[in-house]
Design an enzyme around this catalytic site. Structure first.
Site, PDB file in Angstrom:
ATOM      1  N   ASN A  14       0.847  -1.190   0.000  1.00 19.02           N
ATOM      2  CA  ASN A  14       0.000   0.000   0.000  1.00 19.02           C
ATOM      3  C   ASN A  14       0.880   1.235   0.000  1.00 19.02           C
ATOM      4  O   ASN A  14       1.267   1.759   1.046  1.00 19.02           O
ATOM      5  CB  ASN A  14      -0.942  -0.008   1.210  1.00 19.02           C
ATOM      6  CG  ASN A  14      -1.985  -1.090   1.065  1.00 19.02           C
ATOM      7  OD1 ASN A  14      -2.904  -0.969   0.254  1.00 19.02           O
ATOM      8  ND2 ASN A  14      -1.817  -2.183   1.807  1.00 19.02           N
ATOM      9  N   GLU A  15       1.200   1.656  -1.208  1.00 20.63           N
ATOM     10  CA  GLU A  15       2.135   2.756  -1.389  1.00 20.63           C
ATOM     11  C   GLU A  15       1.480   4.081  -0.991  1.00 20.63           C
ATOM     12  O   GLU A  15       0.247   4.137  -0.820  1.00 20.63           O
ATOM     13  CB  GLU A  15       2.582   2.797  -2.852  1.00 20.63           C
ATOM     14  CG  GLU A  15       3.291   1.525  -3.315  1.00 20.63           C
ATOM     15  CD  GLU A  15       4.651   1.303  -2.647  1.00 20.63           C
ATOM     16  OE1 GLU A  15       4.966   1.970  -1.640  1.00 20.63           O
ATOM     17  OE2 GLU A  15       5.409   0.440  -3.131  1.00 20.63           O
TER      18      GLU A  15
END
Ligand code: F6R
Length: 635
Positions: free
Chosen positions: A153-154
């Site tokens: 989850n950038e």
């Protein structure tokens, strides 16, 4: 007072932290089993959780922990990628956990890198559904990327995101570059559980190890909840705990500036940390700090009310005493045997060529290269050296019989090289022959560089520690032979002084394993009745010791700095561009020069003499402040 917004457990090292997490997982499995229910685990891959899995395997093999009633869901997978590819998380999980425990294959779930593009979204929906159908995750293991990601989850991932495809952040791709033999080969996309999916786990353990994780950890734990650092969303979880080693926790306020939180347990180490911090903050040399400076910056306890003068003087003297131009003793004193343990073949010159050069003037200096370092040699170097050997043989010839035998061998190797390298794909593993040739190239360079610093050729040793020789970035756990090769060398050299690389954050963990093996070998060597050598630690190419931990500062003149650069240049295969530069794009000689110049500048700013460059060392055992010790979790 605390500024931490979620519980953090800090351990002396990553092994202890990993063991604590493994114990927690085992407790959940046993508790569920006692209720006749399955335990659902959320699992992570990467460098961080490896010792958790090793400990779980040990618990299974030695303490009967069964995984028969365990269901697992992994966080993520690159996309597209084949399950059997070297970098696939499917393969990684099989090799590092599933193949060694009794978990039924049907209970294991990972997002698939093999799913076709038009099926990806449905695959992700089904993945979330499978988690729900399993009753949700009981305990979720997480690492944290330097981009702040959990799973993949950038930055920008929302609080409610679900399992989905995601474009990898440039920091993540650069960190993965070494696993893929170059950033250009890292997939641009991955499939990841969403933040929302992760937060639904009933318990979460996030692990972070090494200095390189310290800045992001501080943001996640002490900063605001923000989609820019997805790990910060854990602050909103009722049962999330952070497990860190001291290195990763180093930038938390309780470690970096504990005096800002309330009364401290003051000792010399903490006073040094505080005074250096104050001098930097006030932009003044130490001897010019006033009672007011101490008072106005939360350091009234140690410096105000007329005490500043004495505090300044004692810290100034302490730092002055670290400076020495004769690191192993002055000329005319005893000639000492010095052994430098260099993890890779160029760490010695990158980190301490100036000190080596000075010690070689009046001491008996040995240097030992612990791993072969073949992994970071480009294929074109192999071809170049093979051509050179062919020409050498043609021009200088050999006796007819010898020539025939050698020729046959060379032709075989050449054919192998041409055939193998001709069809090698970017992520293919080298054959043992190519690994050997790459290792030889690095040997020749290391010998050349060490001799350039004044180390006699007979004092150059290659240990070729077996844990490194996997053909890939992932390494084996240390085995007795890794320790033995160091102990044998200690017995032969009988050093008065040993230098070793003392850092925890090299990207592949090689330095960490080398240090661990060196410490074990030294303990065994001393236990066998040998005199205990002095042990000094230098930092690898990634960072320098914090100033309060520097026990020896060796100043370099402009000429010595230049010589150091030339010594690093002898490692030709690493020049222009190293195979695994990490996120820092500077070449190693530039990093070394910048870092040594920065230490010199810092000493100068603190009011000490101004030098061109300084190489810094900490003496083993590296003492910690009582305050820092008080931060450790005992389990
Ligand atoms: C891996 C994962 C990632 C890693 C993170 C840290 O399954 O989801 O979030 O945990 O990138 O990676 P390492 O542990 O290699 O530093």
């Amino acid at each position: 007072m605390s500024v931490e917004k979620m519980p953090v457990k800090m351990f002396e090292d990553d092994r202890q932290a990993s063991a604590a997490v493994a114990r927690r997982i085992a407790a959940v499995i046993r508790e569920r089993a006692s209720q006749g229910r399955t335990a659902v685990l959320g699992l992570a891959t990467g460098h961080t959780p490896i010792n958790v899995y090793r400990e779980l395997i040990r618990l299974h093999q030695q303490e009967g922990l069964s995984f028969a009633n365990v269901v697992t869901f992994n966080l993520d997978e690159y996309w597209p990628i084949r399950h059997d590819a070297m970098q696939s998380y499917h393969r990684w999980m099989n090799e590092n956990l599933f193949n060694h425990i009794d978990i039924p294959a049907a209970n294991v779930h990972l997002p698939s890198g093999e799913v076709a593009e038009h099926d990806v979204l449905e695959h992700c929906r089904q993945y979330d559904k499978a988690v729900r159908d399993a009753g949700g995750i009981d305990i979720q293991v997480l690492g944290v990327g330097r981009s702040g990601h959990i799973g993949f989850n950038e930055p920008g991932s929302s609080r409610d995101s679900r399992t989905r495809p995601i474009r990898l952040d440039h920091i993540t791709r650069s960190d993965a570059a070494s696993d893929f033999f170059g950033e250009e080969n890292v997939p641009e996309l991955a499939l990841t559980m969403g933040v929302g999916t992760i937060l639904e786990a009933r318990e979460i353990c996030l692990l972070a190890f090494g200095e390189h994780k310290a800045p992001v950890l501080r943001r996640a734990v002490e900063g605001d909840v923000s989609a820019q650092v997805s790990a910060s969303f854990l602050q909103e979880h009722p049962n999330a705990t952070i497990y860190v080693d001291e290195a990763a926790g180093g930038e938390l306020t309780r470690m970096a500036t504990p005096w800002l939180l309330g009364p401290c347990c003051w000792d010399d180490r903490l006073k040094a940390q505080a005074v250096i911090w104050l001098a930097k903050k006030c932009n003044k040399p130490i001897l010019r700090l006033t009672d007011e400076d101490y008072n106005e910056n939360g350091l009234g306890e140690i410096g105000a009310h007329g005490k500043a003068y004495e505090m300044n003087l004692s810290m100034f003297r302490r730092l002055m005493n670290t400076i020495t131009g004769w690191p192993a003793g002055k000329p005319g004193g005893p000639r000492r045997r010095v052994l430098i343990l260099s993890p890779h073949p160029d760490d010695d010159v990158i980190c301490m060529a100036g000190t080596m050069i000075r010690m070689c003037l009046n001491h008996d200096v040995h240097t030992a290269y612990m791993v072969s370092g073949y992994l970071s040699v480009f294929d074109h170097n192999v071809l170049r050296y093979a051509d050179m050997v062919k020409e050498f043989n043609r021009i200088f010839g050999l006796g007819a019989e010898q020539a025939k035998a050698v020729e046959k061998h060379i032709v075989a190797v050449e054919t192998h090289i041409d055939k193998f390298l001709g069809s090698k794909k970017a992520c293919d593993q080298d054959t043992p022959e190519i690994q050997e040739i790459k290792g030889l190239i690095r040997r020749a360079e290391a010998t050349d560089a060490a001799k350039f610093c004044g180390v006699p050729a007979k004092n150059v040793h290659f240990l070729d520690m077996p844990f490194y020789n996997t053909g890939q970035v992932a390494k084996l756990p240390l085995a007795p032979r890794d320790v033995e090769v160091i102990r044998e060398l200690l017995e032969r050299v009988q050093p008065d002084i040993v230098f070793a690389a003392g850092d925890m954050s090299d990207p592949h963990g090689t330095h960490r394993q080398c240090l661990e093996a060196a410490m074990t070998a030294l303990t065994q060597y001393e236990a066998a009745g040998n005199p205990k050598p002095e042990l000094w630690l230098y930092r690898g190419a990634w960072q320098e010791w914090p100033p309060e931990q520097i026990d020896m500062a060796v100043p370099l003149s402009p000429m010595e700095t230049h010589r150091k650069r030339m010594a690093i240049f002898r490692h030709e295969s690493q020049k222009d561009r190293a195979m695994f530069p990490g996120p820092d794009k500077r070449e190693f000689w530039q990093r070394a020069e910048d870092r040594n110049a920065a230490t010199a500048k810092l000493y100068d700013k603190l009011g000490l003499p101004e030098y061109q460059a300084i190489e810094a060392f900490a003496k083993w055992p590296v003492t910690r402040s009582a305050n820092a010790m008080g931060n450790l979790t005992a389990e």
